[in-house]
Design a protein around this motif. Structure first.
Motif, short mmCIF file in Angstrom:
data_model
loop_
_atom_site.label_atom_id
_atom_site.label_comp_id
_atom_site.label_asym_id
_atom_site.label_seq_id
_atom_site.Cartn_x
_atom_site.Cartn_y
_atom_site.Cartn_z
N UNK A 6 21.60 1.72 0.41
CA UNK A 6 20.15 1.69 0.21
C UNK A 6 19.90 1.92 -1.26
N UNK A 7 18.93 1.23 -1.82
CA UNK A 7 18.50 1.53 -3.18
C UNK A 7 17.01 1.79 -3.15
N UNK A 8 16.55 2.55 -4.11
CA UNK A 8 15.12 2.88 -4.18
C UNK A 8 14.71 2.93 -5.64
N UNK A 9 13.42 2.66 -5.85
CA UNK A 9 12.91 2.72 -7.22
C UNK A 9 11.46 3.17 -7.20
N UNK A 10 11.06 3.80 -8.28
CA UNK A 10 9.68 4.23 -8.49
C UNK A 10 8.86 3.02 -8.89
N UNK A 11 7.74 2.81 -8.21
CA UNK A 11 6.80 1.75 -8.60
C UNK A 11 5.85 2.31 -9.66
N UNK A 12 5.24 3.45 -9.32
CA UNK A 12 4.34 4.15 -10.23
C UNK A 12 4.14 5.55 -9.69
N UNK A 13 3.18 6.30 -10.21
CA UNK A 13 2.99 7.68 -9.76
C UNK A 13 2.45 7.77 -8.34
N UNK A 14 2.14 6.65 -7.72
CA UNK A 14 1.59 6.65 -6.37
C UNK A 14 2.59 6.23 -5.30
N UNK A 15 3.72 5.71 -5.71
CA UNK A 15 4.65 5.28 -4.68
C UNK A 15 5.94 4.72 -5.22
N UNK A 16 6.84 4.51 -4.29
CA UNK A 16 8.16 3.96 -4.58
C UNK A 16 8.50 2.98 -3.47
N UNK A 17 9.66 2.37 -3.57
CA UNK A 17 10.10 1.47 -2.52
C UNK A 17 11.60 1.58 -2.37
N UNK A 32 -0.19 13.54 -4.32
CA UNK A 32 -1.38 13.75 -3.49
C UNK A 32 -1.20 13.18 -2.08
N UNK A 33 -0.13 12.45 -1.87
CA UNK A 33 0.11 11.82 -0.58
C UNK A 33 -0.65 10.50 -0.48
N UNK A 34 -0.22 9.67 0.44
CA UNK A 34 -0.92 8.42 0.68
C UNK A 34 -0.76 8.04 2.15
N UNK A 35 -1.83 7.55 2.76
CA UNK A 35 -1.82 7.31 4.19
C UNK A 35 -1.09 6.04 4.62
N UNK A 36 -0.78 5.15 3.68
CA UNK A 36 -0.21 3.85 4.05
C UNK A 36 1.31 3.79 3.90
N UNK A 37 1.96 4.94 3.75
CA UNK A 37 3.42 4.95 3.59
C UNK A 37 3.98 6.25 4.16
N UNK A 38 5.25 6.21 4.52
CA UNK A 38 5.92 7.39 5.05
C UNK A 38 6.39 8.26 3.89
N UNK A 39 6.14 9.59 3.99
CA UNK A 39 6.70 10.50 2.99
C UNK A 39 8.15 10.81 3.40
N UNK A 40 8.91 11.50 2.55
CA UNK A 40 10.31 11.74 2.89
C UNK A 40 10.54 12.43 4.23
#
Length: 134
Positions: A6-17, A32-40
């Protein structure tokens, strides 16, 4: 031995992929969290759910188990210091006409042969149940 990449990268301060094979998952890495993605922590719980569901796909044909549907509900308890999951509880709900003994057999097989299940069981308190839908 099986290997996973698996690889992952930071998109910006609001999320990664994260990427695996041809799949992409958006990750909640915003402070701050975001409702449209899973946190760790949610990803960890989702990984356990996927393990249980994939395990069901593996053992259902071997057991000749009559299954109309299955879902997994999870609840994780995280402590702050040091930060870690101290308890994970799950409930497996099966839509089936199989006997209680066969339902228990399915549960035992899901516990015994789950990679993520066994990894987490060694690392935290992992408790769960299986029940018939309805």
């Amino acid at each position: 031995m099986l290997e996973y990449k698996v690889s992952a990268r930071r998109i910006d301060s609001h999320g990664s992929e994260a990427f695996a094979k041809d799949a992409r998952i958006v990750l909640d890495t915003d402070m701050a969290g975001r409702p449209d993605a899973f946190n760790p922590a949610e990803m960890l719980l989702a990984s356990l759910a996927a393990c249980i569901l994939k395990g069901a796909e593996r053992v259902i044909p071997m057991l000749a188990f009559d299954l109309r549907g299955i879902e997994v509900k999870l609840h994780g308890l995280r402590q702050d210091s040091p930060p870690k999951m101290v308890r994970i509880a799950y409930e497996i709900v099966v839509d089936t006409a199989e006997s209680d003994a066969r339902l228990d057999l399915l549960h035992r097989n899901l516990q015994k042969y789950g990679t993520i299940y066994n990894t987490l069981a060694d690392a935290t308190e992992l408790v769960g149940s299986i029940r018939r839908k309805g």
